[in-house]
Design an enzyme around this catalytic site. Structure first.
Site, PDB file in Angstrom:
ATOM      1  N   LEU A  64       0.597  -1.185  -0.005  1.00 23.93           N
ATOM      2  CA  LEU A  64      -0.117   0.105  -0.017  1.00 23.93           C
ATOM      3  C   LEU A  64       0.883   1.171   0.009  1.00 23.93           C
ATOM      4  O   LEU A  64       2.107   1.152   0.544  1.00 23.93           O
ATOM      5  CB  LEU A  64      -0.956   0.031   1.344  1.00 23.93           C
ATOM      6  CG  LEU A  64      -1.883  -1.065   1.352  1.00 23.93           C
ATOM      7  CD1 LEU A  64      -2.405  -1.540   2.483  1.00 23.93           C
ATOM      8  CD2 LEU A  64      -3.251  -0.740   0.209  1.00 23.93           C
ATOM      9  N   PRO A  65       0.304   2.283  -0.441  1.00 28.84           N
ATOM     10  CA  PRO A  65       1.126   3.449  -0.764  1.00 28.84           C
ATOM     11  C   PRO A  65       1.685   4.278   0.503  1.00 28.84           C
ATOM     12  O   PRO A  65       2.720   4.586   0.639  1.00 28.84           O
ATOM     13  CB  PRO A  65       0.244   4.308  -1.489  1.00 28.84           C
ATOM     14  CG  PRO A  65      -1.119   4.090  -1.240  1.00 28.84           C
ATOM     15  CD  PRO A  65      -1.122   2.619  -0.976  1.00 28.84           C
ATOM     16  N   THR A  94       6.346   0.245   2.409  1.00 31.52           N
ATOM     17  CA  THR A  94       7.255   1.121   3.213  1.00 31.52           C
ATOM     18  C   THR A  94       6.534   1.909   4.239  1.00 31.52           C
ATOM     19  O   THR A  94       5.999   3.086   3.793  1.00 31.52           O
ATOM     20  CB  THR A  94       8.339   1.948   2.564  1.00 31.52           C
ATOM     21  OG1 THR A  94       8.745   1.016   1.454  1.00 31.52           O
ATOM     22  CG2 THR A  94       9.549   2.595   3.252  1.00 31.52           C
ATOM     23  N   LYS A 169      14.726  -0.933   5.606  1.00 29.82           N
ATOM     24  CA  LYS A 169      14.348  -0.332   4.212  1.00 29.82           C
ATOM     25  C   LYS A 169      14.499   1.161   4.367  1.00 29.82           C
ATOM     26  O   LYS A 169      14.859   1.575   3.224  1.00 29.82           O
ATOM     27  CB  LYS A 169      12.700  -0.788   4.078  1.00 29.82           C
ATOM     28  CG  LYS A 169      11.995  -0.207   3.196  1.00 29.82           C
ATOM     29  CD  LYS A 169      12.406  -0.499   1.658  1.00 29.82           C
ATOM     30  CE  LYS A 169      11.628   0.447   0.550  1.00 29.82           C
ATOM     31  NZ  LYS A 169      12.187   0.228  -0.945  1.00 29.82           N
ATOM     32  N   LYS A 238       7.706  10.418   0.974  1.00 30.19           N
ATOM     33  CA  LYS A 238       7.251   9.848   2.195  1.00 30.19           C
ATOM     34  C   LYS A 238       8.590   8.929   2.935  1.00 30.19           C
ATOM     35  O   LYS A 238       8.762   9.138   4.153  1.00 30.19           O
ATOM     36  CB  LYS A 238       6.093   8.755   1.826  1.00 30.19           C
ATOM     37  CG  LYS A 238       5.781   7.823   2.954  1.00 30.19           C
ATOM     38  CD  LYS A 238       5.170   6.675   2.476  1.00 30.19           C
ATOM     39  CE  LYS A 238       6.075   5.837   1.503  1.00 30.19           C
ATOM     40  NZ  LYS A 238       5.725   4.656   1.326  1.00 30.19           N
TER      41      LYS A 238
HETATM   42  P1  NAD Z   1       1.015   2.360  -6.151  1.00 31.19           P
HETATM   43  O1  NAD Z   1       0.442   3.647  -5.688  1.00 31.19           O
HETATM   44  O2  NAD Z   1       1.274   2.205  -7.362  1.00 31.19           O
HETATM   45  O3  NAD Z   1       0.196   1.207  -5.450  1.00 31.19           O
HETATM   46  C1  NAD Z   1      -0.865   1.109  -4.312  1.00 31.19           C
HETATM   47  C2  NAD Z   1      -1.951   0.480  -4.757  1.00 31.19           C
HETATM   48  O4  NAD Z   1      -2.748   0.439  -3.409  1.00 31.19           O
HETATM   49  C3  NAD Z   1      -2.989   1.165  -5.640  1.00 31.19           C
HETATM   50  O5  NAD Z   1      -3.471   0.105  -6.629  1.00 31.19           O
HETATM   51  C4  NAD Z   1      -4.245   1.620  -4.928  1.00 31.19           C
HETATM   52  O6  NAD Z   1      -5.290   1.798  -5.401  1.00 31.19           O
HETATM   53  C5  NAD Z   1      -4.178   0.671  -3.859  1.00 31.19           C
HETATM   54  N1  NAD Z   1      -4.828   1.224  -2.546  1.00 31.19           N
HETATM   55  C6  NAD Z   1      -4.503   2.368  -1.906  1.00 31.19           C
HETATM   56  N2  NAD Z   1      -5.301   2.634  -0.710  1.00 31.19           N
HETATM   57  C7  NAD Z   1      -5.981   1.285  -0.770  1.00 31.19           C
HETATM   58  C8  NAD Z   1      -6.984   0.807   0.250  1.00 31.19           C
HETATM   59  N3  NAD Z   1      -7.225   1.451   1.329  1.00 31.19           N
HETATM   60  N4  NAD Z   1      -7.426  -0.317   0.203  1.00 31.19           N
HETATM   61  C9  NAD Z   1      -7.037  -1.051  -0.973  1.00 31.19           C
HETATM   62  N5  NAD Z   1      -6.274  -0.684  -1.920  1.00 31.19           N
HETATM   63  C10 NAD Z   1      -5.684   0.533  -1.568  1.00 31.19           C
HETATM   64  O7  NAD Z   1       2.286   2.138  -5.021  1.00 31.19           O
HETATM   65  P2  NAD Z   1       3.285   1.338  -5.454  1.00 31.19           P
HETATM   66  O8  NAD Z   1       4.480   2.030  -6.233  1.00 31.19           O
HETATM   67  O9  NAD Z   1       2.858   0.051  -5.798  1.00 31.19           O
HETATM   68  O10 NAD Z   1       4.180   1.043  -3.956  1.00 31.19           O
HETATM   69  C11 NAD Z   1       3.561   0.451  -2.662  1.00 31.19           C
HETATM   70  C12 NAD Z   1       4.558   0.180  -1.821  1.00 31.19           C
HETATM   71  O11 NAD Z   1       5.601  -0.381  -2.121  1.00 31.19           O
HETATM   72  C13 NAD Z   1       4.610   1.707  -0.928  1.00 31.19           C
HETATM   73  O12 NAD Z   1       4.745   1.578   0.132  1.00 31.19           O
HETATM   74  C14 NAD Z   1       6.074   2.158  -1.520  1.00 31.19           C
HETATM   75  O13 NAD Z   1       6.826   2.944  -0.751  1.00 31.19           O
HETATM   76  C15 NAD Z   1       6.590   0.683  -1.731  1.00 31.19           C
HETATM   77  N6  NAD Z   1       7.701   0.562  -2.802  1.00 31.19           N
HETATM   78  C16 NAD Z   1       7.375   1.054  -4.173  1.00 31.19           C
HETATM   79  C17 NAD Z   1       8.446   0.613  -5.018  1.00 31.19           C
HETATM   80  C18 NAD Z   1       8.355   1.227  -6.498  1.00 31.19           C
HETATM   81  O14 NAD Z   1       9.379   1.224  -7.186  1.00 31.19           O
HETATM   82  N7  NAD Z   1       7.203   1.516  -7.156  1.00 31.19           N
HETATM   83  C19 NAD Z   1       9.597   0.021  -4.616  1.00 31.19           C
HETATM   84  C20 NAD Z   1       9.794  -0.332  -3.215  1.00 31.19           C
HETATM   85  C21 NAD Z   1       8.793  -0.259  -2.429  1.00 31.19           C
END
Ligand code: NAD
Length: 296
Positions: A64-65, A94, A169, A238
């Site tokens: 989740l974001p 994260t 992380k 964040k």
């Molecule tokens: P993103 O925004 O692409 O995906 C998040 C998903 O969660 C979305 O599909 C959104 O619709 C869903 N969501 C939001 N609120 C929700 C809720 N209450 N219930 C159900 N679904 C919900 O984000 P991401 O890039 O996939 O990142 C996700 C996590 O992984 C974050 O914490 C980020 O910091 C971490 N992360 C991301 C990356 C990257 O390169 N993108 C790498 C490592 C870690």
């Protein structure tokens, strides 16, 4: 095994797909219907809420974001905490150690174990199953879920305490954020002086300045001007804020990361938090009056 998966965004969709391809049965939920449909087409079952996911699987993962979205999904109304079958909640997001401890404590009141499992390696790593997976949680539960986490990437068990995986992380992402911010300034300086940006990257990658921005982000998204690496500026901001909070709470100096944080804040304000994090070069380019794009 049966696995619930909440959050099917840039990272979650690939991790969930790989688990399905490896033969696991997935119950998925995302607030965006189209995100769920992709996974349902691959064989996942759609759920109606995080609680519904947790009614159907003993192991629930989330990607989740924001920390707030994790708290809501894990412990809020209609959250994982209300599930009848769930025994363990694996947080791949994260969120920082404070939130990990808060979630662990709330879930413990319902005999649900929280396992930190933030990941690093970007969308490409999620797609290929080559993420670094930083796990902390009770040994017995970690052993149960390790085969599933092995499908997502390379598992590093860093301890048993809730929050330790998150601290690992944040340390990693403080460096990611710093490398991209610093490489942006170095590249803009070189281009303004008359160097060719493509050659600069070749030299840096053959020399001691080599880093994750010079190896990946510049060649793939900045030099070609696509700005589509797959991570939002707001999410990087964040992570830097969480890192700062963590370092301050531990009494560790934050001179460098504070300056890096200001560069990310400026990018959020001028370019937008929803844009790809490779746009951090743009405020630097604007002030210098040059752009760092491939000439050939
Ligand atoms: P993103 O925004 O692409 O995906 C998040 C998903 O969660 C979305 O599909 C959104 O619709 C869903 N969501 C939001 N609120 C929700 C809720 N209450 N219930 C159900 N679904 C919900 O984000 P991401 O890039 O996939 O990142 C996700 C996590 O992984 C974050 O914490 C980020 O910091 C971490 N992360 C991301 C990356 C990257 O390169 N993108 C790498 C490592 C870690």
């Amino acid at each position: 095994m049966d696995i619930g998966f909440v959050g099917l965004g840039n990272m979650g969709q690939h991790m969930a797909r790989r688990l399905i391809e490896a033969g696991h049965k997935l119950y998925v939920f995302d607030t965006r219907r189209e995100a769920m449909e992709k996974l349902v087409a691959l064989g996942a079952q759609a759920a109606s809420s995080p609680a519904d996911v947790a009614n159907r699987a003993e192991t629930v993962m989330a990607s989740l974001p924001t920390p707030d979205s994790v708290i809501a999904v894990a412990t809020g109304k209609g959250g994982v905490i209300e599930g009848k079958l769930v025994k363990r909640f694996i947080d791949l997001s994260t969120t920082g150690s404070r939130v990990a401890r808060q979630v662990a404590e709330a879930l413990a009141s319902r005999n649900i174990v929280q396992i930190d499992s933030p990941v690093s390696g970007g969308v490409n790593g999620a797609n290929k199953g080559t993420l670094a997976v930083m796990v902390s949680g009770p040994k017995a539960d970690v052993e149960i879920v390790k085969p599933a986490l092995d499908i997502i990437g390379r598992v590093f068990v860093v301890g048993e305490k809730p929050g330790l995986g998150q601290t690992m992380k944040l340390a990693n992402n403080m460096l990611t954020a710093t490398a991209l911010a610093a490489t942006s300034e170095a590249m803009v300086m070189g281009v303004k002086a008359g160097l060719d940006p493509t050659q600069m990257i070749e030299v840096i990658n053959a020399g001691s300045g080599r880093n994750t921005a010079s190896v990946d982000k510049f060649p793939k998204s900045i030099l070609p001007g696509t700005f589509d690496f797959g991570f939002a500026t707001g999410l990087m901001m964040k992570d830097v804020r969480l890192g700062l909070e963590e370092a301050k709470a531990l009494g560790v100096p934050t001179e460098v990361i504070s300056a890096v944080g200001r560069a990310w804040e400026l990018t959020c304000a001028e370019i937008g938090p929803e844009k790809d994090f490779t746009t951090i070069v743009q405020p630097v380019e604007k002030r210098a009056g040059v752009t760092v794009r491939a000439r050939r």
